[in-house]
Design a protein around this motif. Structure first.
Motif, PDB file in Angstrom:
ATOM      1  N   LEU A 232       0.829  -1.203   0.000  1.00 37.77           N
ATOM      2  CA  LEU A 232       0.000   0.000   0.000  1.00 37.77           C
ATOM      3  C   LEU A 232       0.868   1.260   0.000  1.00 37.77           C
ATOM      4  O   LEU A 232       0.568   2.232  -0.701  1.00 37.77           O
ATOM      5  N   GLY A 233       1.938   1.242   0.785  1.00 42.20           N
ATOM      6  CA  GLY A 233       2.860   2.377   0.783  1.00 42.20           C
ATOM      7  C   GLY A 233       3.498   2.581  -0.575  1.00 42.20           C
ATOM      8  O   GLY A 233       3.668   3.724  -1.037  1.00 42.20           O
ATOM      9  N   ALA A 234       3.839   1.486  -1.252  1.00 38.56           N
ATOM     10  CA  ALA A 234       4.419   1.583  -2.594  1.00 38.56           C
ATOM     11  C   ALA A 234       3.441   2.240  -3.559  1.00 38.56           C
ATOM     12  O   ALA A 234       3.848   2.988  -4.456  1.00 38.56           O
ATOM     13  N   CYS A 235       2.141   1.981  -3.390  1.00 40.68           N
ATOM     14  CA  CYS A 235       1.129   2.614  -4.246  1.00 40.68           C
ATOM     15  C   CYS A 235       1.140   4.134  -4.079  1.00 40.68           C
ATOM     16  O   CYS A 235       0.982   4.874  -5.060  1.00 40.68           O
ATOM     17  N   PHE A 236       1.313   4.611  -2.851  1.00 40.88           N
ATOM     18  CA  PHE A 236       1.394   6.058  -2.624  1.00 40.88           C
ATOM     19  C   PHE A 236       2.623   6.653  -3.320  1.00 40.88           C
ATOM     20  O   PHE A 236       2.548   7.745  -3.892  1.00 40.88           O
ATOM     21  N   ILE A 237       3.746   5.932  -3.267  1.00 45.08           N
ATOM     22  CA  ILE A 237       4.964   6.415  -3.927  1.00 45.08           C
ATOM     23  C   ILE A 237       4.769   6.452  -5.435  1.00 45.08           C
ATOM     24  O   ILE A 237       5.122   7.431  -6.112  1.00 45.08           O
ATOM     25  N   LEU A 238       4.221   5.398  -5.993  1.00 42.45           N
ATOM     26  CA  LEU A 238       3.969   5.338  -7.434  1.00 42.45           C
ATOM     27  C   LEU A 238       2.986   6.418  -7.869  1.00 42.45           C
ATOM     28  O   LEU A 238       3.148   7.027  -8.926  1.00 42.45           O
ATOM     29  N   GLU A 239       1.971   6.657  -7.050  1.00 45.65           N
ATOM     30  CA  GLU A 239       0.981   7.685  -7.373  1.00 45.65           C
ATOM     31  C   GLU A 239       1.629   9.067  -7.397  1.00 45.65           C
ATOM     32  O   GLU A 239       1.355   9.877  -8.290  1.00 45.65           O
ATOM     33  N   ALA A 240       2.487   9.340  -6.409  1.00 46.68           N
ATOM     34  CA  ALA A 240       3.167  10.638  -6.366  1.00 46.68           C
ATOM     35  C   ALA A 240       4.062  10.819  -7.588  1.00 46.68           C
ATOM     36  O   ALA A 240       4.132  11.909  -8.174  1.00 46.68           O
ATOM     37  N   LEU A 242       3.736   9.264 -10.575  1.00 45.47           N
ATOM     38  CA  LEU A 242       2.944   9.327 -11.799  1.00 45.47           C
ATOM     39  C   LEU A 242       2.222  10.662 -11.935  1.00 45.47           C
ATOM     40  O   LEU A 242       2.167  11.245 -13.020  1.00 45.47           O
ATOM     41  N   SER A 243       1.671  11.170 -10.848  1.00 48.20           N
ATOM     42  CA  SER A 243       0.926  12.427 -10.895  1.00 48.20           C
ATOM     43  C   SER A 243       1.829  13.650 -10.881  1.00 48.20           C
ATOM     44  O   SER A 243       1.381  14.763 -11.145  1.00 48.20           O
ATOM     45  N   LYS A 244       3.125  13.412 -10.526  1.00 53.08           N
ATOM     46  CA  LYS A 244       4.112  14.503 -10.445  1.00 53.08           C
ATOM     47  C   LYS A 244       3.685  15.585  -9.449  1.00 53.08           C
ATOM     48  O   LYS A 244       3.977  16.768  -9.629  1.00 53.08           O
ATOM     49  N   LYS A 245       2.980  15.143  -8.401  1.00 49.89           N
ATOM     50  CA  LYS A 245       2.552  16.056  -7.341  1.00 49.89           C
ATOM     51  C   LYS A 245       2.962  15.466  -6.003  1.00 49.89           C
ATOM     52  O   LYS A 245       2.655  14.311  -5.707  1.00 49.89           O
ATOM     53  N   ILE A 246       3.659  16.278  -5.212  1.00 47.85           N
ATOM     54  CA  ILE A 246       4.140  15.814  -3.915  1.00 47.85           C
ATOM     55  C   ILE A 246       3.228  16.361  -2.827  1.00 47.85           C
ATOM     56  O   ILE A 246       3.135  17.568  -2.632  1.00 47.85           O
ATOM     57  N   VAL A 273      10.064   8.371   0.602  1.00 52.34           N
ATOM     58  CA  VAL A 273       9.386   9.527   1.192  1.00 52.34           C
ATOM     59  C   VAL A 273      10.375  10.666   1.409  1.00 52.34           C
ATOM     60  O   VAL A 273      10.068  11.837   1.144  1.00 52.34           O
ATOM     61  N   LEU A 274      11.579  10.341   1.877  1.00 50.61           N
ATOM     62  CA  LEU A 274      12.600  11.363   2.124  1.00 50.61           C
ATOM     63  C   LEU A 274      12.958  12.101   0.842  1.00 50.61           C
ATOM     64  O   LEU A 274      13.045  13.343   0.827  1.00 50.61           O
ATOM     65  N   ILE A 275      13.159  11.370  -0.240  1.00 56.70           N
ATOM     66  CA  ILE A 275      13.514  12.003  -1.513  1.00 56.70           C
ATOM     67  C   ILE A 275      12.399  12.929  -1.982  1.00 56.70           C
ATOM     68  O   ILE A 275      12.650  14.052  -2.452  1.00 56.70           O
ATOM     69  N   LEU A 276      11.154  12.486  -1.841  1.00 52.26           N
ATOM     70  CA  LEU A 276      10.031  13.332  -2.242  1.00 52.26           C
ATOM     71  C   LEU A 276       9.908  14.555  -1.339  1.00 52.26           C
ATOM     72  O   LEU A 276       9.561  15.648  -1.797  1.00 52.26           O
TER      73      LEU A 276
END
Length: 488
Positions: A232-240, A242-246, A273-276
């Motif tokens: 589930l956490g990976a989905c949040f990373i992928l979504e961020a 793909l959407s190019k929104k942090i 998360v740190l990189i974002l």
């Protein structure tokens, strides 16, 4: 409501429930209630702020009942076939898992082991909601709640993964589920007889130092408590990506909410998360962003009791940690190179030839897979095995998307990797097929007892072969949490 927004909110609530339940039942009332109110307030503040943001739209096919019901059926099938709900054989780790359920259901919280004179100190996010429901209903109902709880989480994850491509989302989900590790290469090495003793069951073992990259099916069958929050956490990373929104408040809430499920999953998610967070970091301190900054500080404060809880364990044997070069073999560099080349190198060699928007994320996952293999934490190197699940999930999604994207361009590299995934995935398909045959779990939640073991601690004490190993599950006596935060 937008499907992606619904999945985000539902996933965050799902991940957050165990932490709030812990605070209300294991922590003294004033602290636990205050922290819970702060978490809930933060969530509603985040939602109010987020609904004004634009969000990714997905194809209408993903809203259709056929797709949603199909993903739900797949989630049910995967869980049942891998033993969740006790309808089929379970992997051996469920002997301990069933004891955890039983102890939590049959005893008051905070859980106290009178024989050992200790309180339990362990990440129980996966187990606690099921145990609470079974307390209200019956011990026998726990298996059904366990199945429903796991199906719900996997349904959210698989439905979300399916939306990362514009069409054929179901194919992407199947590719992610069967995406292989390096078992084919290990099997070939084993076949020719070179260093045969190093590759039992398709992983590298240097004396007692494990190098393991497990595929989805293995991770889910052995440790859904780690895999659920990681995926589930990976989905949040992928979504961020793909959407190019942090969305920093969202990412922080996700990361902290996974902690009570699995600190190892949180460690694996933290670099992403740190990189974002660091991207355009200076904007975090702009005047208009101050409410956001103070809100995140408040959320971290709310999670402090949980953080203190985790560092209040009596700890584990110090012999369970160390770098790979301390494993006692002069050939460690050879084995590590095989691990890297088999699990990372084969993908890099083929996808690097094509420009692809997901490439930075893929390469980042590859780096983490290599780094997590260097240092061991735990008897079976839990950091390597479980902490790498987010990176492996993200990498499997991205490479599967790469193959689907370039398939029509008739590149031989795409065809090669597609065949490699299919051949590697046959191992998982075979395992799912074998699971269809009648089988029974070794133990159940209602009857976890095996041999002369009467509790989770007594079983783990024997399983690890060292009484000091159970300290990992014990709360430190007279520590800060025990004195000031533990519910009496």
């Amino acid at each position: 409501m937008n499907l992606i927004r619904t999945l985000k909110y539902a996933s965050l609530i799902y991940l957050l429930i165990p932490s709030i339940l812990f605070l209300l039942t294991w922590v003294n009332l004033s602290v636990g209630l205050s922290a819970s109110i702060l978490m809930i307030t933060y969530f509603f503040w985040y939602v109010k702020k987020d609904v004004t943001n634009d969000i990714r739209e997905v194809s209408a096919q993903y809203y259709g009942w056929a797709h949603i019901v199909g993903i739900l059926a797949l989630a049910i099938g995967v869980n049942v076939l891998l033993g969740i709900g006790e309808f089929k054989r379970q992997e051996s780790d469920f002997v301990a898992n069933n004891f955890k359920y039983y102890d939590l259901i049959q005893h008051d919280w905070p859980l106290y082991y009178a024989h050992y004179k200790v309180h339990m100190c362990y990440y129980l996010g996966y187990y606690l909601p099921v145990a609470q429901l079974a307390k209200w209903f019956s011990l026998e109902s726990a298996r059904y709640f366990a199945l429903a709880w796991s199906v719900l989480g996997l349904f959210f994850a698989l439905l979300w993964i399916s939306t990362f491509v514009k069409k054929n989302g179901g194919l992407l989900v199947v590719l992610v589920i069967i995406f292989p590790n390096a078992w084919i290469i290990y099997a070939l090495i084993d076949l020719i007889g070179w260093h045969r003793e190093v590759f039992p069951h398709y992983f590298i073992l240097i004396n007692d130092f494990y190098l393991v990259l497990s595929k989805f099916e293995d991770n889910w069958a052995w440790a859904p408590q780690h895999t659920l929050p990681a995926v589930l956490g990976a989905c949040f990373i992928l979504e961020a990506f793909l959407s190019k929104k942090i969305n920093r408040p969202e990412l922080l809430l996700m990361l902290l909410s996974t902690m009570y499920w699995s600190p190892l999953a949180s460690i694996g998610l933290f670099p992403f998360v740190l990189i974002l967070f660091l991207k355009d970091f200076q904007t975090l301190f702009l005047q208009e962003r101050l409410p956001e900054l103070f809100g995140m500080i408040g959320l971290v404060t709310a999670f402090l009791p949980l953080m203190i809880y985790f560092i209040s364990t009596e700890g584990v044997n110090s012999g369970n940690t160390g770098f790979i070069w301390q494993a006692g073999s002069s050939l460690w560099i050879v084995y590590y190179a095989i691990y890297v080349l088999a699990n990372v190198g084969i993908w890099y060699c083929f996808i690097r030839t094509e420009p692809f928007e997901w490439s930075p994320l893929i390469y980042g996952c590859m780096c983490l897979i290599m780094i997590f293999g260097i240092y061991r934490v735990g008897l079976y190197n839990d950091l390597n095995i479980r902490g790498v699940i987010p990176a492996f999930t993200i990498m499997s999604c991205c490479i599967s998307i790469w193959i689907m994207y370039y398939w029509k361009k008739k590149k031989w590299t795409v065809y090669f990797l597609a065949i490699y995934i299919l051949l590697g995935g046959l191992h998982s398909i075979r395992n799912f097929g074998l699971a269809i045959s009648p089988s029974k779990p070794q133990t159940t939640i209602a009857k976890p007892f095996i041999n002369n073991y009467t509790s989770m601690l007594s079983f783990q004490e024997s399983a690890y072969g060292d009484s000091t190993a159970i300290k990992e599950y014990c709360l430190k006596k007279d520590g800060f949490f025990d004195k000031y935060l533990l519910k009496k």
